[in-house]
Motif scaffolding. Structure first.
Motif, PDB file in Angstrom:
ATOM      1  N   TRP A 224       0.837  -1.218   0.000  1.00 15.75           N
ATOM      2  CA  TRP A 224       0.000   0.000   0.000  1.00 15.75           C
ATOM      3  C   TRP A 224       0.869   1.265   0.000  1.00 15.75           C
ATOM      4  N   THR A 235      -6.642  -8.978  -5.447  1.00 20.53           N
ATOM      5  CA  THR A 235      -7.950  -9.127  -4.810  1.00 20.53           C
ATOM      6  C   THR A 235      -7.731  -9.551  -3.363  1.00 20.53           C
ATOM      7  N   LEU A 236      -8.270  -8.750  -2.447  1.00 21.15           N
ATOM      8  CA  LEU A 236      -8.054  -8.997  -1.026  1.00 21.15           C
ATOM      9  C   LEU A 236      -9.296  -9.608  -0.388  1.00 21.15           C
ATOM     10  N   SER A 238     -11.708 -10.368   2.970  1.00 18.71           N
ATOM     11  CA  SER A 238     -12.179  -9.393   3.958  1.00 18.71           C
ATOM     12  C   SER A 238     -11.209  -9.316   5.143  1.00 18.71           C
ATOM     13  N   GLU A 240      -8.012  -9.680   4.916  1.00 19.82           N
ATOM     14  CA  GLU A 240      -6.870  -8.893   4.449  1.00 19.82           C
ATOM     15  C   GLU A 240      -7.194  -7.402   4.421  1.00 19.82           C
ATOM     16  N   CYS A 241      -8.423  -7.069   4.015  1.00 24.36           N
ATOM     17  CA  CYS A 241      -8.844  -5.668   4.050  1.00 24.36           C
ATOM     18  C   CYS A 241      -8.771  -5.120   5.470  1.00 24.36           C
ATOM     19  N   GLN A 242      -9.188  -5.959   6.401  1.00 26.12           N
ATOM     20  CA  GLN A 242      -9.156  -5.562   7.811  1.00 26.12           C
ATOM     21  C   GLN A 242      -7.729  -5.342   8.298  1.00 26.12           C
ATOM     22  N   LEU A 244      -5.174  -4.572   6.535  1.00 33.96           N
ATOM     23  CA  LEU A 244      -4.627  -3.362   5.914  1.00 33.96           C
ATOM     24  C   LEU A 244      -5.163  -2.114   6.602  1.00 33.96           C
ATOM     25  N   GLU A 245      -6.454  -2.105   6.897  1.00 37.54           N
ATOM     26  CA  GLU A 245      -7.043  -0.948   7.594  1.00 37.54           C
ATOM     27  C   GLU A 245      -6.372  -0.728   8.932  1.00 37.54           C
TER      28      GLU A 245
END
Ligand code: 9WO
Length: 258
Positions: A224, A235-236, A238, A240-242, A244-245
């Motif tokens: 990022w 493609t991440l 959920s 992985e999205c978490q 990263l956040e």
């Protein structure tokens, strides 16, 4: 290694085959020794018809520099093709080619057909040879080298380390992250403190799940920060999205590690 029968066949057509001794080291060196890959060379210099063994000539239209003549190169390519019998792909490395990615490298690591690489020198090769005898053009990136040999070695190296048996098992797992389009996570080894800098405490915890989670989060976070273009294409999940956040929040609040 007992897999000589399934050795990946690579042909190289270059004016400076001696350069390829660089592959005799490390992972590629072992792959050559164990027969995982088999390199063969054809030098256009050996296929010239004129007494001075010239492989280059002046460009039509004038201007500086020389052009690699079609005939010696073409004959070398035909000799290589005949040697492999089976269908092979002939590839020219040049900045005009399709950009190479890890994904495409992985594709060619899986395809068993012999690859024949052409190394250009001087200002390049006669355009008609491109049309007649080259199947694909590949590029490493938008810059000019003095010849195609180093580019070919880069491609051979990248493909070889993906061949089954080229790496130890420990290394193999590591490959996953990059082929997914993420950058590597940070690595540390002894000592625990170096010039006042601590190893992230998660890595010392012995908690394998927490360590795997930290590494994935770092891979996502570094991608990022340094290569958002790569992240856009990945493609991440959920989770992985978490992760990263969470990384992004930690960055904002100034927490550098863990
Ligand atoms: C020279 C040049 C000068 C001005 C504008 C464009 C230009 N392109 C070239 C050029 O492609 N020269 C080549 C040098 C001729 C054949 C071998 N050379 C080469 C291959 N340089 N760089 C590569 C290469 C191969 C794969 N990925 C990146 C670069």
């Amino acid at each position: 290694m007992t897999s000589t029968a399934s050795a990946r066949q690579v042909g190289v057509i270059a004016l400076f085959p001696e350069m390829f001794t660089a592959l005799e080291y490390g992972i590629t060196g072992r792959a050559l020794q164990t027969g995982l890959i088999e390199l063969n060379h054809w030098n256009p210099r050996d296929y010239t018809n004129d007494p001075h063994r010239r492989v280059d000539d002046r460009p039509y239209g004038g201007g500086p520099g020389m052009v690699m003549a079609a005939q010696p190169l073409d004959d070398a390519i035909q000799a290589a093709r005949q040697h492999y019998q089976a269908k092979s792909k002939t590839i020219y490395l040049s900045p005009q080619g399709q950009p190479l990615t890890q994904q495409r490298i992985a594709h060619w690591a899986q395809d068993p057909q012999p690859l024949i690489f052409i190394a250009g020198r001087y200002e390049g090769i006669d355009e008609r040879l491109l049309t007649l005898s080259i199947d694909e053009q590949w590029s490493l990136g938008d810059y000019i080298l003095s010849g195609g040999e180093l580019a070919i070695m880069v491609v051979i190296d990248a493909i070889t380390r993906l061949l089954p048996g080229a790496l130890g098992d420990a290394d193999s797992a590591q490959q996953e992250s990059f082929s997914r389009g993420l950058l590597d996570w940070p690595h540390y080894t002894r000592p625990e403190i170096y010039r006042d800098m601590q190893v992230p405490k998660t890595l010392l915890s012995g908690d394998h799940k927490a360590i795997a989670r930290w590494r994935l989060q770092q891979a996502l976070g570094k991608t990022w920060q340094k290569r958002p273009d790569l992240l856009k294409r990945a493609t991440l999940s959920s989770t992985e999205c978490q992760l990263l956040e969470e990384y992004q929040i930690k960055m904002k609040t100034g927490e550098q590690h863990d």
